[in-house]
Motif scaffolding. Sequence first.
Motif, mmCIF file in Angstrom:
data_model
loop_
_atom_site.group_PDB
_atom_site.id
_atom_site.type_symbol
_atom_site.label_atom_id
_atom_site.label_comp_id
_atom_site.label_asym_id
_atom_site.label_seq_id
_atom_site.Cartn_x
_atom_site.Cartn_y
_atom_site.Cartn_z
ATOM 1 N N ASP A 1 55.243 62.791 -2.055
ATOM 2 C CA ASP A 1 55.401 62.956 -0.692
ATOM 3 C C ASP A 1 55.925 64.452 -0.672
ATOM 4 N N ASN A 2 55.390 65.081 0.367
ATOM 5 C CA ASN A 2 55.728 66.692 0.691
ATOM 6 C C ASN A 2 56.680 66.516 2.027
ATOM 7 N N GLU A 3 57.443 67.654 1.817
ATOM 8 C CA GLU A 3 58.284 67.959 3.118
ATOM 9 C C GLU A 3 57.460 68.084 4.466
ATOM 10 N N ILE A 4 57.526 67.580 5.396
ATOM 11 C CA ILE A 4 56.801 67.960 6.608
ATOM 12 C C ILE A 4 57.436 68.652 7.756
ATOM 13 N N PRO A 5 56.879 69.824 8.254
ATOM 14 C CA PRO A 5 57.624 70.528 9.001
ATOM 15 C C PRO A 5 57.454 69.608 10.385
ATOM 16 N N ASP A 6 58.674 69.830 11.070
ATOM 17 C CA ASP A 6 59.036 69.109 12.368
ATOM 18 C C ASP A 6 57.931 69.476 13.411
ATOM 19 N N TRP A 7 57.691 70.958 13.271
ATOM 20 C CA TRP A 7 56.890 71.548 14.174
ATOM 21 C C TRP A 7 55.541 70.871 14.509
ATOM 22 N N GLN A 8 54.848 70.673 13.092
ATOM 23 C CA GLN A 8 53.635 70.185 13.075
ATOM 24 C C GLN A 8 53.342 68.891 13.570
ATOM 25 N N VAL A 9 54.504 67.816 13.531
ATOM 26 C CA VAL A 9 54.467 66.572 14.209
ATOM 27 C C VAL A 9 54.382 66.750 15.702
ATOM 28 N N LYS A 10 55.201 67.559 16.339
ATOM 29 C CA LYS A 10 55.345 67.882 17.529
ATOM 30 C C LYS A 10 54.106 68.507 18.182
ATOM 31 N N VAL A 11 53.259 69.263 17.447
ATOM 32 C CA VAL A 11 51.978 69.568 17.761
ATOM 33 C C VAL A 11 51.124 68.550 17.896
ATOM 34 N N PHE A 12 50.981 67.722 17.035
ATOM 35 C CA PHE A 12 50.147 66.482 16.822
ATOM 36 C C PHE A 12 50.446 65.566 18.088
ATOM 37 N N LYS A 13 51.626 65.452 18.573
ATOM 38 C CA LYS A 13 52.318 64.622 19.864
ATOM 39 C C LYS A 13 52.063 65.106 21.127
ATOM 40 N N ARG A 14 51.334 66.414 21.118
ATOM 41 C CA ARG A 14 51.239 67.130 22.543
ATOM 42 C C ARG A 14 50.548 66.284 23.562
ATOM 43 N N ALA A 15 50.904 66.097 24.762
ATOM 44 C CA ALA A 15 50.470 65.447 25.694
ATOM 45 C C ALA A 15 48.942 65.546 26.039
ATOM 46 N N ASP A 16 48.468 67.016 26.159
ATOM 47 C CA ASP A 16 47.202 67.267 26.295
ATOM 48 C C ASP A 16 46.225 66.786 24.829
ATOM 49 N N LEU A 17 46.613 66.818 23.884
ATOM 50 C CA LEU A 17 45.939 66.209 22.748
ATOM 51 C C LEU A 17 45.828 64.732 22.901
ATOM 52 N N VAL A 18 46.854 64.197 23.158
ATOM 53 C CA VAL A 18 46.976 62.513 23.222
ATOM 54 C C VAL A 18 45.885 62.314 24.523
ATOM 55 N N LYS A 19 45.959 63.053 25.503
ATOM 56 C CA LYS A 19 44.922 62.626 26.427
ATOM 57 C C LYS A 19 43.388 62.837 26.005
ATOM 58 N N ARG A 20 43.103 63.796 25.073
ATOM 59 C CA ARG A 20 41.938 63.745 24.497
ATOM 60 C C ARG A 20 41.380 62.528 23.606
ATOM 61 N N MET A 21 42.628 62.317 22.799
ATOM 62 C CA MET A 21 42.532 61.170 22.212
ATOM 63 C C MET A 21 42.029 59.923 22.684
ATOM 64 N N LYS A 22 42.642 59.618 23.984
ATOM 65 C CA LYS A 22 42.499 58.537 24.771
ATOM 66 C C LYS A 22 40.980 58.608 25.075
ATOM 67 N N ALA A 23 40.334 59.682 25.758
ATOM 68 C CA ALA A 23 39.318 59.812 26.228
ATOM 69 C C ALA A 23 38.062 59.530 25.027
ATOM 70 N N ALA A 24 38.382 59.973 23.777
ATOM 71 C CA ALA A 24 37.557 59.715 22.750
ATOM 72 C C ALA A 24 37.597 58.423 22.466
ATOM 73 N N GLY A 25 38.511 57.617 22.589
ATOM 74 C CA GLY A 25 38.533 56.120 22.329
ATOM 75 C C GLY A 25 37.631 55.433 23.271
ATOM 76 N N GLU A 26 37.952 55.965 24.634
ATOM 77 C CA GLU A 26 37.039 55.341 25.786
ATOM 78 C C GLU A 26 35.396 55.388 25.292
ATOM 79 N N LEU A 27 35.071 56.659 24.614
ATOM 80 C CA LEU A 27 33.638 56.888 24.109
ATOM 81 C C LEU A 27 33.054 56.020 23.381
ATOM 82 N N LEU A 28 34.116 55.606 22.352
ATOM 83 C CA LEU A 28 33.641 54.798 21.379
ATOM 84 C C LEU A 28 33.766 53.210 21.559
ATOM 85 N N LYS A 29 34.310 52.655 22.846
ATOM 86 C CA LYS A 29 34.124 51.553 23.051
ATOM 87 C C LYS A 29 32.699 50.961 23.351
#
Length: 368
Positions: free
Chosen positions: A340-368
């Motif tokens: 395991d490597n040390e994970i910078p907190d900022w990278q996790v925060k970037v991954f959790k951004r609201a605008d990116l989560v919104k795009r994830m949800k839209a991508a999931g709808e396309l896969l249904k």
Amino acid sequence: MRLFQYLTLVVALSLVSCAVEVAAEEDLGQGYSHEGKYILFEGKRIDQEGKRDIDHFSKAVGRQLTLCSEVDAASFQVLSEEYTKDKDKVYYKWISPGRFWVVELPEADATSFEVLGFNLARDKKNVWWYGKVQSGVDAATVELVRDGFVWKDVQSVWYQHNTIVGADARTFLHIGSGYYMDKTNVYWGPDPIEGADLATFKVLGDSFVAVDRNMVYRSGERLPQMDPGTCKFILHDPYGYQVISDNNGVYLNKLKFLHAVPNNFKMIDNLTGRGGKYMFLIDTYHSTPVTVYWEEGQLVTETVLYERRTAKPLAIVKAEVSGDKLENITFSPPPGQVADNEIPDWQVKVFKRADLVKRMKAAGELLK
């Protein structure tokens, strides 16, 4: 009868007045206009605008500037966005938001002055770049290699105002994107690419990506993890990122999309790809490849976290997309690693951004 003649004269004088008014507002192009004996830029006299602070601006530029004066409006010509001239003088326009200064080029010969490209000009004696004489450039033989970036004369090659040391002017040419070549080297901008094979080097889709028989390159950087023999260009976006593939996977710049298979991967727009049961998102925040898919009825997302400077993989992060947030976030070692490597907190925060989560949800709808 006299009344009719009088009215006719009034109408004629009105027409003449209108014609003079129209002529006075003649559009010269590039924001310039001609009004009587004055030249205006965006409605302001060029011999007046900037008068109060030209000395202060000269200090900021680092050389003495002289605001234009006694401009001959009748012979004034707009040569480009930057350069203008009249029968006696040549002018260069400095501009910043809401401000401009049109200054004289006292060394320029108005009769022979011509613009070669973006900010590049010459007369019978000198070459100018951003309104400044370029020492050592031969005006008689100077020519563009790539507008806005590179020019050469019979002996030397310049990347903007700096000489490319050792470049062969006779054979130097632009081969695509920021890549150049002469009889000895391939260059990314002004820098030679060590070890590049001239005989097989080619730029993919006029993008930042290139290959030769030995290597894949991005912005002149060697990418030894990719296979040049099977490397294919997929997308070059004006924002500066590229999507390419080889027989081992699909990449965003030099980072790999998890679960992407080259033979069924397809971009459906500049930010979204699809392949089989997976959607692939380009997160432009840090040009990160993100994968989205359904697993046992739950929408999940994955990406690889990288060390930003070296692009060394740090961990695979996986999370469930639940409503407008990510839950049950887990980390595992990246491919080929067990520790395991040390994970910078900022990278996790970037991954959790609201605008990116919104795009994830839209991508999931396309896969249904």
